[in-house]
Write a protein that holds these residues in place. Sequence first.
Motif, PDB file in Angstrom:
ATOM      1  N   THR A   1      43.571  48.703  32.503  1.00 57.26           N
ATOM      2  CA  THR A   1      42.213  48.801  31.965  1.00 57.26           C
ATOM      3  C   THR A   1      41.894  50.237  31.581  1.00 57.26           C
ATOM      4  O   THR A   1      41.322  50.489  30.512  1.00 57.26           O
ATOM      5  CB  THR A   1      41.198  48.266  32.990  1.00 57.26           C
ATOM      6  OG1 THR A   1      41.559  46.925  33.310  1.00 57.26           O
ATOM      7  CG2 THR A   1      39.788  48.276  32.430  1.00 57.26           C
ATOM      8  N   TRP A   2      42.254  51.173  32.422  1.00 57.45           N
ATOM      9  CA  TRP A   2      42.009  52.579  32.085  1.00 57.45           C
ATOM     10  C   TRP A   2      42.752  52.974  30.809  1.00 57.45           C
ATOM     11  O   TRP A   2      42.193  53.645  29.956  1.00 57.45           O
ATOM     12  CB  TRP A   2      42.456  53.478  33.233  1.00 57.45           C
ATOM     13  CG  TRP A   2      41.465  53.593  34.340  1.00 57.45           C
ATOM     14  CD1 TRP A   2      40.367  52.808  34.573  1.00 57.45           C
ATOM     15  CD2 TRP A   2      41.484  54.558  35.395  1.00 57.45           C
ATOM     16  NE1 TRP A   2      39.714  53.218  35.710  1.00 57.45           N
ATOM     17  CE2 TRP A   2      40.385  54.300  36.231  1.00 57.45           C
ATOM     18  CE3 TRP A   2      42.346  55.597  35.714  1.00 57.45           C
ATOM     19  CZ2 TRP A   2      40.111  55.055  37.356  1.00 57.45           C
ATOM     20  CZ3 TRP A   2      42.074  56.356  36.839  1.00 57.45           C
ATOM     21  CH2 TRP A   2      40.965  56.087  37.647  1.00 57.45           C
TER      22      TRP A   2
ATOM     23  N   VAL B   1      45.700  37.753  39.470  1.00 60.06           N
ATOM     24  CA  VAL B   1      44.574  38.670  39.635  1.00 60.06           C
ATOM     25  C   VAL B   1      44.315  39.310  38.273  1.00 60.06           C
ATOM     26  O   VAL B   1      45.202  39.943  37.697  1.00 60.06           O
ATOM     27  CB  VAL B   1      44.872  39.752  40.698  1.00 60.06           C
ATOM     28  CG1 VAL B   1      43.778  40.804  40.709  1.00 60.06           C
ATOM     29  CG2 VAL B   1      45.028  39.114  42.077  1.00 60.06           C
ATOM     30  N   VAL B   2      43.100  39.106  37.749  1.00 62.34           N
ATOM     31  CA  VAL B   2      42.760  39.622  36.414  1.00 62.34           C
ATOM     32  C   VAL B   2      41.624  40.640  36.462  1.00 62.34           C
ATOM     33  O   VAL B   2      41.287  41.251  35.445  1.00 62.34           O
ATOM     34  CB  VAL B   2      42.398  38.471  35.451  1.00 62.34           C
ATOM     35  CG1 VAL B   2      43.599  37.545  35.253  1.00 62.34           C
ATOM     36  CG2 VAL B   2      41.180  37.702  35.926  1.00 62.34           C
TER      37      VAL B   2
ATOM     38  N   PRO C   1      41.469  43.960  30.067  1.00 62.59           N
ATOM     39  CA  PRO C   1      40.898  43.635  28.759  1.00 62.59           C
ATOM     40  C   PRO C   1      41.340  42.303  28.163  1.00 62.59           C
ATOM     41  O   PRO C   1      40.529  41.580  27.596  1.00 62.59           O
ATOM     42  CB  PRO C   1      41.328  44.816  27.885  1.00 62.59           C
ATOM     43  CG  PRO C   1      41.418  45.949  28.854  1.00 62.59           C
ATOM     44  CD  PRO C   1      41.966  45.333  30.117  1.00 62.59           C
ATOM     45  N   ARG C   2      42.603  41.935  28.310  1.00 60.96           N
ATOM     46  CA  ARG C   2      43.041  40.659  27.708  1.00 60.96           C
ATOM     47  C   ARG C   2      42.425  39.450  28.388  1.00 60.96           C
ATOM     48  O   ARG C   2      42.517  38.335  27.889  1.00 60.96           O
ATOM     49  CB  ARG C   2      44.556  40.566  27.686  1.00 60.96           C
ATOM     50  CG  ARG C   2      45.188  40.518  29.038  1.00 60.96           C
ATOM     51  CD  ARG C   2      46.679  40.472  28.922  1.00 60.96           C
ATOM     52  NE  ARG C   2      47.277  40.945  30.148  1.00 60.96           N
ATOM     53  CZ  ARG C   2      48.556  40.987  30.349  1.00 60.96           C
ATOM     54  NH1 ARG C   2      49.382  40.604  29.410  1.00 60.96           N
ATOM     55  NH2 ARG C   2      49.031  41.412  31.493  1.00 60.96           N
ATOM     56  N   TRP C   3      41.795  39.634  29.569  1.00 65.70           N
ATOM     57  CA  TRP C   3      41.134  38.552  30.286  1.00 65.70           C
ATOM     58  C   TRP C   3      39.618  38.685  30.195  1.00 65.70           C
ATOM     59  O   TRP C   3      38.888  37.978  30.883  1.00 65.70           O
ATOM     60  CB  TRP C   3      41.575  38.539  31.749  1.00 65.70           C
ATOM     61  CG  TRP C   3      43.033  38.247  31.888  1.00 65.70           C
ATOM     62  CD1 TRP C   3      44.041  39.157  32.006  1.00 65.70           C
ATOM     63  CD2 TRP C   3      43.653  36.971  31.889  1.00 65.70           C
ATOM     64  NE1 TRP C   3      45.245  38.526  32.082  1.00 65.70           N
ATOM     65  CE2 TRP C   3      45.047  37.175  32.021  1.00 65.70           C
ATOM     66  CE3 TRP C   3      43.171  35.666  31.795  1.00 65.70           C
ATOM     67  CZ2 TRP C   3      45.950  36.130  32.058  1.00 65.70           C
ATOM     68  CZ3 TRP C   3      44.080  34.626  31.842  1.00 65.70           C
ATOM     69  CH2 TRP C   3      45.445  34.865  31.967  1.00 65.70           C
TER      70      TRP C   3
ATOM     71  N   VAL D   1      36.620  44.735  48.971  1.00 68.62           N
ATOM     72  CA  VAL D   1      37.262  44.596  47.666  1.00 68.62           C
ATOM     73  C   VAL D   1      37.362  43.102  47.384  1.00 68.62           C
ATOM     74  O   VAL D   1      37.808  42.337  48.239  1.00 68.62           O
ATOM     75  CB  VAL D   1      38.662  45.241  47.630  1.00 68.62           C
ATOM     76  CG1 VAL D   1      39.310  45.054  46.262  1.00 68.62           C
ATOM     77  CG2 VAL D   1      38.599  46.728  47.994  1.00 68.62           C
ATOM     78  N   LEU D   2      36.934  42.703  46.208  1.00 71.53           N
ATOM     79  CA  LEU D   2      37.042  41.313  45.751  1.00 71.53           C
ATOM     80  C   LEU D   2      37.979  41.269  44.555  1.00 71.53           C
ATOM     81  O   LEU D   2      38.066  42.241  43.790  1.00 71.53           O
ATOM     82  CB  LEU D   2      35.672  40.779  45.320  1.00 71.53           C
ATOM     83  CG  LEU D   2      34.562  40.784  46.362  1.00 71.53           C
ATOM     84  CD1 LEU D   2      33.239  40.349  45.725  1.00 71.53           C
ATOM     85  CD2 LEU D   2      34.915  39.886  47.526  1.00 71.53           C
ATOM     86  N   VAL D   3      38.667  40.157  44.372  1.00 69.24           N
ATOM     87  CA  VAL D   3      39.504  39.978  43.191  1.00 69.24           C
ATOM     88  C   VAL D   3      39.056  38.743  42.425  1.00 69.24           C
ATOM     89  O   VAL D   3      38.591  37.764  43.009  1.00 69.24           O
ATOM     90  CB  VAL D   3      41.007  39.875  43.540  1.00 69.24           C
ATOM     91  CG1 VAL D   3      41.535  41.194  44.077  1.00 69.24           C
ATOM     92  CG2 VAL D   3      41.293  38.745  44.498  1.00 69.24           C
ATOM     93  N   ALA D   4      39.193  38.830  41.097  1.00 69.32           N
ATOM     94  CA  ALA D   4      38.948  37.691  40.213  1.00 69.32           C
ATOM     95  C   ALA D   4      40.295  37.101  39.849  1.00 69.32           C
ATOM     96  O   ALA D   4      41.228  37.836  39.507  1.00 69.32           O
ATOM     97  CB  ALA D   4      38.210  38.139  38.953  1.00 69.32           C
ATOM     98  N   LEU D   5      40.381  35.790  39.947  1.00 72.28           N
ATOM     99  CA  LEU D   5      41.633  35.093  39.656  1.00 72.28           C
ATOM    100  C   LEU D   5      41.474  34.176  38.456  1.00 72.28           C
ATOM    101  O   LEU D   5      40.435  33.527  38.288  1.00 72.28           O
ATOM    102  CB  LEU D   5      42.064  34.247  40.854  1.00 72.28           C
ATOM    103  CG  LEU D   5      42.300  34.989  42.162  1.00 72.28           C
ATOM    104  CD1 LEU D   5      42.458  33.998  43.305  1.00 72.28           C
ATOM    105  CD2 LEU D   5      43.511  35.876  42.060  1.00 72.28           C
ATOM    106  N   ASP D   6      42.506  34.130  37.640  1.00 71.95           N
ATOM    107  CA  ASP D   6      42.624  33.127  36.584  1.00 71.95           C
ATOM    108  C   ASP D   6      43.918  32.404  36.920  1.00 71.95           C
ATOM    109  O   ASP D   6      45.004  32.970  36.772  1.00 71.95           O
ATOM    110  CB  ASP D   6      42.677  33.782  35.201  1.00 71.95           C
ATOM    111  CG  ASP D   6      42.341  32.791  34.113  1.00 71.95           C
ATOM    112  OD1 ASP D   6      43.029  31.751  34.036  1.00 71.95           O
ATOM    113  OD2 ASP D   6      41.384  33.030  33.360  1.00 71.95           O
ATOM    114  N   GLY D   7      43.776  31.202  37.460  1.00 68.79           N
ATOM    115  CA  GLY D   7      44.930  30.537  38.060  1.00 68.79           C
ATOM    116  C   GLY D   7      45.279  31.318  39.314  1.00 68.79           C
ATOM    117  O   GLY D   7      44.422  31.606  40.134  1.00 68.79           O
ATOM    118  N   ASN D   8      46.522  31.731  39.431  1.00 67.83           N
ATOM    119  CA  ASN D   8      46.953  32.535  40.576  1.00 67.83           C
ATOM    120  C   ASN D   8      47.059  34.011  40.244  1.00 67.83           C
ATOM    121  O   ASN D   8      47.493  34.803  41.069  1.00 67.83           O
ATOM    122  CB  ASN D   8      48.310  32.041  41.098  1.00 67.83           C
ATOM    123  CG  ASN D   8      48.195  30.676  41.724  1.00 67.83           C
ATOM    124  OD1 ASN D   8      47.188  30.364  42.351  1.00 67.83           O
ATOM    125  ND2 ASN D   8      49.213  29.856  41.542  1.00 67.83           N
TER     126      ASN D   8
END
Length: 194
Positions: free
Chosen positions: A36-37, A85-86, A118-120, A76-83
């Motif tokens: 992302t950076w 981490v996005v 960015p792609r997510w 710390v929290l993570v966002a998942l798309d399927g399995n």
Amino acid sequence: MDPGSPFPRLTGTADVSVRPAVAGDAVAVARVQGETWRTAYRDVLPASVLEAWDAADAEAAWSAAIATPPTPAHGVLVALDGNRVVGFAAYGPPELAPGEQPDPAGPTTELAVLLVEPRWGRRGHGSRLLAAVADLAAGNGTARLTTWVAEGDRVTADFLDSAGWGPDGWARTLDAAGTPLRELRWHALLGGEG
């Protein structure tokens, strides 16, 4: 499918979620941060910061933040798309600026970082992370959320504005690998007023 319906029936469900980070997520969190950076923040962060990026150091720092947070109020929290981490968010008690008094609205939680690869992007991951931080903070008695945004970061500013946040008048300048980086503080009251 109802033959009379103009809309086809879609099957399946969205497989997106937010959860607390676990020790094994540190590598993915560092990957999301670095990616992302380098892409979304290349015009915001000084080139010297991007050139000095060290994935191993970032992994070690995120591993420590996840496994042994400095206080029970940090997380710390993570966002998942399927399995996969996005995205991720980190939060905790804020450091008061020199001369700043605690907010009269009540306890504050600082959103230290919220990044989605960015792609997510534009799939609701950032909004889900922000809502999860707000829910956790409210559950712990927090009345106000704050975060620091680089002055030139219009994408984050627009995202926060759309979520009901606004600048609170505080600014700071950080030394970003020898380059000054001016940031503005944004805030939201958990009672719905900004």
